[in-house]
Design a protein around this motif. Structure first.
Motif, short mmCIF file in Angstrom:
data_model
loop_
_atom_site.label_atom_id
_atom_site.label_comp_id
_atom_site.label_asym_id
_atom_site.label_seq_id
_atom_site.Cartn_x
_atom_site.Cartn_y
_atom_site.Cartn_z
N GLN A 144 0.83 -1.22 0.00
CA GLN A 144 0.00 0.00 0.00
C GLN A 144 0.86 1.26 0.00
OE1 GLN A 144 -2.25 -0.76 3.51
NE2 GLN A 144 -3.68 -2.15 2.50
N GLN A 145 1.92 1.26 0.85
CA GLN A 145 2.76 2.45 0.91
C GLN A 145 3.44 2.68 -0.44
OE1 GLN A 145 5.64 2.68 4.06
NE2 GLN A 145 6.35 4.68 3.45
N ARG A 146 3.92 1.62 -1.04
CA ARG A 146 4.58 1.77 -2.33
C ARG A 146 3.62 2.26 -3.39
NH1 ARG A 146 8.64 -3.27 -2.92
NH2 ARG A 146 9.70 -3.02 -0.94
N GLU A 147 2.44 1.66 -3.39
CA GLU A 147 1.43 2.05 -4.38
C GLU A 147 1.07 3.53 -4.20
OE1 GLU A 147 -3.09 0.75 -5.76
OE2 GLU A 147 -2.00 -0.47 -4.30
N ALA A 148 0.95 3.95 -2.92
CA ALA A 148 0.62 5.35 -2.64
C ALA A 148 1.75 6.27 -3.10
CB ALA A 148 0.37 5.54 -1.15
N PHE A 151 1.63 6.47 -6.83
CA PHE A 151 0.44 7.25 -7.21
C PHE A 151 0.68 8.75 -7.02
CE2 PHE A 151 -3.38 9.30 -5.34
CZ PHE A 151 -4.20 9.32 -6.46
N LEU A 152 1.22 9.13 -5.86
CA LEU A 152 1.42 10.55 -5.57
C LEU A 152 2.52 11.15 -6.43
CD1 LEU A 152 1.06 10.30 -1.69
CD2 LEU A 152 -0.47 11.54 -3.21
N ALA A 162 5.05 13.01 -0.20
CA ALA A 162 4.28 11.77 -0.36
C ALA A 162 4.28 10.95 0.93
CB ALA A 162 4.86 10.94 -1.51
N VAL A 163 5.42 10.93 1.62
CA VAL A 163 5.50 10.21 2.90
C VAL A 163 4.54 10.84 3.92
CG1 VAL A 163 7.00 9.65 4.87
CG2 VAL A 163 7.84 9.37 2.53
N LYS A 164 4.55 12.19 3.98
CA LYS A 164 3.65 12.90 4.90
C LYS A 164 2.19 12.56 4.60
CE LYS A 164 5.90 17.30 6.16
NZ LYS A 164 5.77 18.75 5.99
N GLN A 174 -5.53 7.01 -1.76
CA GLN A 174 -6.04 7.17 -3.13
C GLN A 174 -7.53 7.52 -3.13
OE1 GLN A 174 -4.72 4.73 -6.35
NE2 GLN A 174 -3.16 3.72 -5.09
N THR A 175 -8.29 6.89 -2.22
CA THR A 175 -9.73 7.18 -2.13
C THR A 175 -9.97 8.64 -1.77
OG1 THR A 175 -10.10 4.92 -1.38
CG2 THR A 175 -11.89 6.49 -0.99
#
Length: 741
Positions: A144-148, A151-152, A162-164, A174-175
């Motif tokens: 999930q973290q990687r995907e986020a 995505f960001l 993106a980490v924040k 993402q939602t």
């Protein structure tokens, strides 16, 4: 700056990782060589295939490395790659032995099993339901973290941001962002409207979307409060500014604004405009509450007279004169009497008018009848006040006992300051929010004596507190105009008053402490400033050029701006050397020995300070604090700074983002400070920045010598420019209203 490079590599070993902000030092294999990749990135396991975008740099100690701007991670597909990835320890419940067993059972399907086939895991000997669930949850978190992050970053969000964002929203990132990316502006510090708008456009959100218009209006108002110092914006001004930002029609913006007012997302109130006619003021709810509360509490203090002094005040002042060997001017005597007799008062005046002498006398008189506390907005101002008055002065944050995650104060109306009198220096720096916090901790009946120079630049934060209090007449005020300082022949004091009266300063007078050096261009001025600081002034004055001299600039950008001059001065005074550790954040490289400044309030930063009874510990570093880098631990990636008041703070991870080099600082950041020597460029620039009160503020920071480098015409332009940007504040009006009741 060189163009970013794209490399394909395999992760080999994580040397360091800060899970709080994602800062990582990763050894990768690229074209058969092992090199370091440094920057903000998601957790990466050995064996993973990476596509890294970044810039190659040469570190003096660690050699060639790539500064990572973004990274794409491909799942390992080979059996050996999968085993190495799972052996890394990133997935809870899986070590090298378990990784070998899993790969033996499932082969190239291993990661698919971890992702979605719990029953299959239970067939492996030694893995029960609890362990299988832990392994799958941990694998899902990593995914999930990687995907986020991917995505960001695809929307131009920097890795650190993106980490924040991921830490705030978790797997819902993402939602949340697909539904309303404008939430980022309010929820995440560091995300501006343009970043959110770029994401929204990519997601296909319409330009006239309610989400977008609402976010643009609120951002415009927040930026006016936090960036420009306004407590409110007139409705028409807000609408016009929001229309420009959004590229939207006036009718749409007005409609959405009315909806925000009805839902109490913003506040509207009628206040007098410049011509006396009523205008509709639009506030953030926080700013309206702060302004209203400050007005109420100031009126309460003004109405609550403290107990009167015992004895004959005139006689006591006469005795002070004999004891101190001085003779007070009637203006000074009036200021002392006003402070002692009033529940609340303001003493204002320029340099050399005797404010410090008056404070010392007030302290001597009041200390006979109760306890006194001294405070100032910044550490430097508090330290200067302590030295001048021979009594401890605290920063306002320390006085109010700051703490907590959001910077809450322990001293409030429920736990007020236990004292009979409070004297606050440098009041021009106090904004509406800090003033509210102070007044909450002051009980009616406590004397509040406010001292400052109303002609200096206003506070960095919202409001115009000192000027509004003076204009309202809510408190007795004494303005000192006579110069009494022993060195009244000082051209610094003389020229400061000339500037304040709209007259050009006398330059290079014989025996002067106020000098001017002509420069043909901004480039020439920058070179001369470095030469003056490096050799000419230190040899002439016998001063430490870094600790006792301060370069001030009216601007941040340009060849004579803060950023450019800091690079030149750092290269002069603290160049790279094999024995000096470094740490690079963004475009700035910090070295051991660098002069640095804290640029925002960080209530959580821990510090230690050696005191009489051992080491004292606390929290908090504040906007404007200046210090020096003691050391940089390149293994632990920490940086220690010792501030002027001897606090030693340790910076980890993203805390370093709050530091800037301070060989040169802006005039705004210099408020509340004094330096033996001030050097300043005067080469022209944006009229909105180059004003009379900015020049006045810069000159009054110097005790021993002022050196201006540039063009006389630029000085004249600043003196002529009295069109200081108006601050929208209704504190004065509120106070006058209350006085009429």
């Amino acid at each position: 700056m060189d163009e970013p490079q794209v490399i394909e590599a395999y992760a080999d070993d994580t040397v360091f990782r800060n899970d709080e902000n994602g800062y990582t030092v990763l050894v990768v294999k690229c074209e058969g060589k092992r090199v370091s990749a440094v920057g903000i990135m998601p957790a990466i396991a050995a064996g993973e295939k990476l596509r890294i975008t970044g810039q190659w740099t040469e570190h003096p100690t660690y050699g060639k490395q790539i500064k990572v701007q973004s990274v794409e991670i491909e799942k390992p597909t080979t059996i050996s790659g999968i085993e190495r990835y799972l052996s890394s320890g990133m997935i809870r419940g899986i070590g090298p032995a378990t990784a070998k067993v899993l790969v033996k059972h499932f082969g190239e399907r291993t990661l698919d099993v971890l992702a979605s086939e719990p029953d299959e895991l239970l067939r492996v000997p030694g893995i029960g339901e609890k362990r299988a669930r832990m392994m799958m949850e941990s694998y899902a978190e990593q995914a999930q973290q990687r995907e986020a992050m991917v995505f960001l970053q695809s929307y131009g969000v920097t890795p650190s941001l993106a980490v924040k964002i991921f830490k705030k929203y978790g797997d819902a990132v993402q939602t949340v962002i697909r539904k309303n990316p404008y939430r980022l502006v309010e929820d995440i510090e560091g995300v501006g409207f343009k970043t959110a708008d770029k994401i929204a456009a990519t997601l296909g959100i319409e330009p006239d979307s309610e989400y977008r218009l609402s976010a643009g209006i609120k951002y415009t108002l927040m930026d006016a409060t936090n960036g420009a110092g306004h407590c409110y914006l007139p409705r028409d001004l807000l609408i016009n500014a929001a229309c420009r930002l959004l590229g939207a029609g006036r009718e749409d913006v007005e409609r959405v604004l009315d909806g925000l007012i009805l839902s109490h997302a913003v506040s509207a109130q009628g206040v007098p405009g410049e011509d006396g006619e009523e205008i509709i003021a639009i506030y953030t709810p926080q700013a309206l509450r702060a302004e209203t509360e400050v007005a109420v509490r100031l009126k309460e203090l003004a109405d609550a007279m403290p107990e009167s002094m015992y004895g004959d005040l005139t006689m006591q002042i006469d005795e002070l004169e004999r004891y101190e060997g001085i003779e007070f001017h009637p203006q000074q005597r009036h200021a002392i009497e006003t402070a002692v007799k009033s529940g609340m008062c303001v003493i204002t005046g320029g340099p050399g008018t005797g404010k410090t002498t008056i404070i010392k006398c007030i302290i001597k008189l009041l200390s006979l009848h109760g306890e006194i506390m001294l405070a100032a907005p910044t550490g430097r101002a508090a330290k200067r006040m302590s030295e001048a008055c021979e009594m401890e002065a605290k920063t306002l944050h320390r006085l109010l006992e700051y703490g907590g995650e959001d910077g809450d104060f322990a001293r409030t109306q429920d736990n007020p300051l236990e004292t009979d009198a409070i004297i606050i220096d440098e009041m021009s720096m106090v904004d509406i929010f800090l003033m509210r916090s102070l007044l909450r901790a002051v009980t009616p009946g406590t004397r509040l004596i406010m001292v400052g120079d109303a002609d200096q630049l206003p506070s960095v934060g919202a409001g115009n507190v000192l000027k509004d209090i003076l204009e309202s007449g809510v408190a007795p005020a004494v303005k000192l105009t006579e110069i009494f300082r022993q060195d009244e022949k000082s051209m610094i004091v003389y020229n400061a008053h000339r500037i304040n009266h709209g007259e050009p300063p006398k330059l290079n007078a014989k025996g002067s402490d106020f000098f001017f050096e002509r420069a043909a261009s901004a480039t020439d001025a920058a070179k001369k400033i470095v030469a003056l600081c490096a050799t000419r002034l230190p040899s002439f004055l016998g001063l430490d050029p870094v600790k006792q001299m301060q370069v001030l600039s009216p601007t941040k950008k340009g060849e004579c701006g803060v950023w450019a001059l800091n690079q030149l001065l750092q290269a002069q005074f603290n160049p790279p050397a094999p024995h000096k550790s470094e740490r690079t954040r963004g475009d700035t490289t910090f070295r051991e020995g660098d002069k640095v400044m804290q640029t925002r309030n960080n209530y959580q930063l821990k510090w230690r300070k050696e005191g009489v009874f051992g080491w004292e510990e606390g929290q908090g570093a504040f906007n404007g604090d200046i210090g020096f880098v003691l050391d940089i631990d390149t293994q632990e990636h920490t940086l220690r700074v010792q501030f002027d008041d001897e606090r030693i703070a340790t910076y980890e991870g993203g805390d370093v983002d709050d530091l800037e080099l301070a060989y040169c600082i802006s005039v705004h950041k210099s408020q509340g400070s004094e330096f033996p020597v001030v050097v300043m460029p005067a080469v022209g620039g944006p009229p909105m920045l180059l004003t009379r009160n900015l020049l006045y503020t810069a000159v009054t920071r110097a005790r021993r010598l002022v050196m201006i480098v540039g063009r006389e015409a630029a000085i004249d332009q600043m003196i002529a420019n009295v069109n200081t940007k108006k601050r929208y504040s209704a504190l004065c009006w509120r106070l006058k209203q209350m006085m009429e009741l």
